[in-house]
Design a protein around this motif. Structure first.
Motif, PDB file in Angstrom:
ATOM      1  N   TYR A 246     -10.637   1.125  -5.082  1.00 32.95           N
ATOM      2  CA  TYR A 246     -10.239   1.564  -4.009  1.00 32.95           C
ATOM      3  C   TYR A 246      -9.274   0.139  -3.408  1.00 32.95           C
TER       4      TYR A 246
ATOM      5  N   LYS B 228      -1.080   2.694  -5.212  1.00 31.85           N
ATOM      6  CA  LYS B 228      -2.030   3.650  -6.009  1.00 31.85           C
ATOM      7  C   LYS B 228      -3.312   3.026  -5.933  1.00 31.85           C
ATOM      8  N   SER B 229      -4.494   3.888  -5.659  1.00 35.33           N
ATOM      9  CA  SER B 229      -5.954   3.481  -5.703  1.00 35.33           C
ATOM     10  C   SER B 229      -6.163   4.620  -7.176  1.00 35.33           C
TER      11      SER B 229
ATOM     12  N   SER C  48      -8.017   7.372  -9.287  1.00 44.13           N
ATOM     13  CA  SER C  48      -7.981   8.906  -9.082  1.00 44.13           C
ATOM     14  C   SER C  48      -9.322   9.258  -8.389  1.00 44.13           C
ATOM     15  N   ASP C  49     -10.470   8.661  -8.334  1.00 45.63           N
ATOM     16  CA  ASP C  49     -11.582   9.134  -7.543  1.00 45.63           C
ATOM     17  C   ASP C  49     -11.744   8.232  -6.325  1.00 45.63           C
ATOM     18  N   TYR C  50     -10.988   7.343  -6.011  1.00 46.17           N
ATOM     19  CA  TYR C  50     -10.960   6.393  -4.975  1.00 46.17           C
ATOM     20  C   TYR C  50      -9.992   6.411  -3.707  1.00 46.17           C
ATOM     21  N   GLY C  51     -10.349   5.849  -2.672  1.00 50.71           N
ATOM     22  CA  GLY C  51      -9.550   6.032  -1.727  1.00 50.71           C
ATOM     23  C   GLY C  51      -8.738   4.823  -1.296  1.00 50.71           C
TER      24      GLY C  51
ATOM     25  N   TYR D 168      -7.654   2.583   2.424  1.00 51.47           N
ATOM     26  CA  TYR D 168      -8.184   2.605   3.421  1.00 51.47           C
ATOM     27  C   TYR D 168      -7.278   1.423   4.358  1.00 51.47           C
TER      28      TYR D 168
ATOM     29  N   GLN E 227      -1.210   9.244  -2.659  1.00 52.05           N
ATOM     30  CA  GLN E 227      -2.577  10.246  -2.748  1.00 52.05           C
ATOM     31  C   GLN E 227      -3.915   9.350  -2.060  1.00 52.05           C
ATOM     32  N   ASN E 228      -4.856  10.010  -2.010  1.00 47.97           N
ATOM     33  CA  ASN E 228      -6.021   9.472  -1.540  1.00 47.97           C
ATOM     34  C   ASN E 228      -6.054   8.754  -0.527  1.00 47.97           C
TER      35      ASN E 228
ATOM     36  N   MET F  74      -7.591   7.596   2.851  1.00 49.86           N
ATOM     37  CA  MET F  74      -8.747   8.159   3.683  1.00 49.86           C
ATOM     38  C   MET F  74      -8.783   7.502   4.955  1.00 49.86           C
TER      39      MET F  74
END
Length: 97
Positions: A42, A56-57, A59-62, A64, A87-88, A90
């Motif tokens: 993240y 970019k973070s 693929s399964d992280y955000g 913030y 993307q991502n 949050m």
């Protein structure tokens, strides 16, 4: 700035070209890079995140931004600025370039 694991700072992180971490990037202030900001996990910042090309973070992280900003200051300090919308997202908002 490149780290195999994480990059963490109390106030801000700045680089002329890129910031890259295998794990995460975290700061209480802002993050700025001339070209790119990338993390395997993240990216968290108390204020804003800004890069010339991409953010970019993992693929399964955000991503913030604005975690330490008052609601009345979100427009000025809680943004994510780069050419393409990351993307991502949050927390925070994409402000474009």
């Amino acid at each position: 700035i490149e780290a195999g694991r994480s990059i963490e700072a109390g106030e801000y992180i700045e680089a002329g070209w890129y910031i890259e971490a295998g794990w995460y990037i975290k700061t209480g202030g802002y993050i700025e890079a001339g070209r790119s900001i990338e993390a395997g996990w993240y990216i968290k910042t108390g204020e804003y995140i800004e890069a010339g090309e991409c953010i970019k973070s993992g693929s399964d992280y955000g991503i913030y931004a604005g975690l330490h900003v008052q609601l009345s200051q979100k427009e000025q300090c809680g943004f994510i600025a780069t050419k393409e919308k990351p993307q991502n997202i949050m927390c925070g908002y994409w402000a474009g370039e």
